[in-house]
Scaffold this motif. Structure first.
Motif, PDB file in Angstrom:
ATOM      1  N   THR A 150     -63.584  27.067  11.609  1.00  0.00           N
ATOM      2  CA  THR A 150     -63.673  26.506  10.258  1.00  0.00           C
ATOM      3  C   THR A 150     -64.526  25.245  10.235  1.00  0.00           C
ATOM      4  N   PHE A 172     -68.073  24.963   8.121  1.00  0.00           N
ATOM      5  CA  PHE A 172     -68.293  24.042   7.009  1.00  0.00           C
ATOM      6  C   PHE A 172     -69.232  22.901   7.388  1.00  0.00           C
ATOM      7  N   PHE A 223     -62.529  22.003  -2.329  1.00  0.00           N
ATOM      8  CA  PHE A 223     -62.540  21.227  -1.077  1.00  0.00           C
ATOM      9  C   PHE A 223     -61.265  20.398  -0.946  1.00  0.00           C
ATOM     10  N   GLN A 269     -72.457  24.401   6.620  1.00  0.00           N
ATOM     11  CA  GLN A 269     -72.606  24.449   5.160  1.00  0.00           C
ATOM     12  C   GLN A 269     -72.964  23.059   4.609  1.00  0.00           C
ATOM     13  N   GLU A 290     -62.046  18.776  10.282  1.00  0.00           N
ATOM     14  CA  GLU A 290     -62.166  19.525   9.032  1.00  0.00           C
ATOM     15  C   GLU A 290     -61.936  18.617   7.833  1.00  0.00           C
TER      16      GLU A 290
END
Length: 155
Positions: A65, A69, A10, A72, A22
């Motif tokens: 992206t 994420f 990460f 996620q 992000e």
């Protein structure tokens, strides 16, 4: 994947992007994982966490992206809540506000004939929010006393 390796991954993702959304998501992941490292997790719990980290798709998604994420991260928080009983700061306050607001409006509708529709709904919503927030804060405090709170804000 180990927690340390995930933190490193990460960190690399965070350093390779310039989008603030992000960066925040990657930083939130790192914060949660760092919090997990500081806890005395049993081997079984550690295996569960590492198994969940294996399920995260780290391949770059050019267009989405942040969305990828974010999903996620949400899934990982849900896993921590259900499997390890860990929650984020303000978790119960958010739930209490939502439930209190809806119940307050419902109860306020019952008093509609007495004080009018707009005042009864607004008044009920405000009272419900205050009660829900108070209950949520109490539950958050209890979870904190039991050391079940991760040091990251719920959003």
């Amino acid at each position: 994947m180990t927690i340390e390796k995930a933190i490193e991954t990460f960190d690399n993702l965070k350093n390779n992007t310039s989008r603030k959304v992000e960066i925040k998501i990657f930083r939130d992941f790192q914060t949660i994982l760092s919090n997990l490292l500081e806890r005395n997790l049993t081997n079984k719990q550690l295996e569960k966490v590492e198994s969940q980290l294996e399920k995260i798709d780290f391949s770059p998604h050019k267009k989405s992206t942040a969305r990828h994420f974010s999903i996620q991260l949400s899934n990982f928080k849900t896993f921590l809540k259900s499997e390890l009983s860990l929650i984020t700061k303000g978790y119960y306050v958010g739930i209490g506000l939502a439930i209190g607001m809806s119940l307050g409006m419902s109860i306020g509708i019952g008093f509609m004939s007495l004080i009018g529709i707009s005042l009864s709904m607004i008044g009920g919503m405000i009272v419900g929010m205050i009660i829900g927030m108070a209950i949520g804060q109490t539950m958050d405090k209890k979870a904190e006393d039991e050391n079940r709170v991760l040091d990251i804000q719920s959003y």
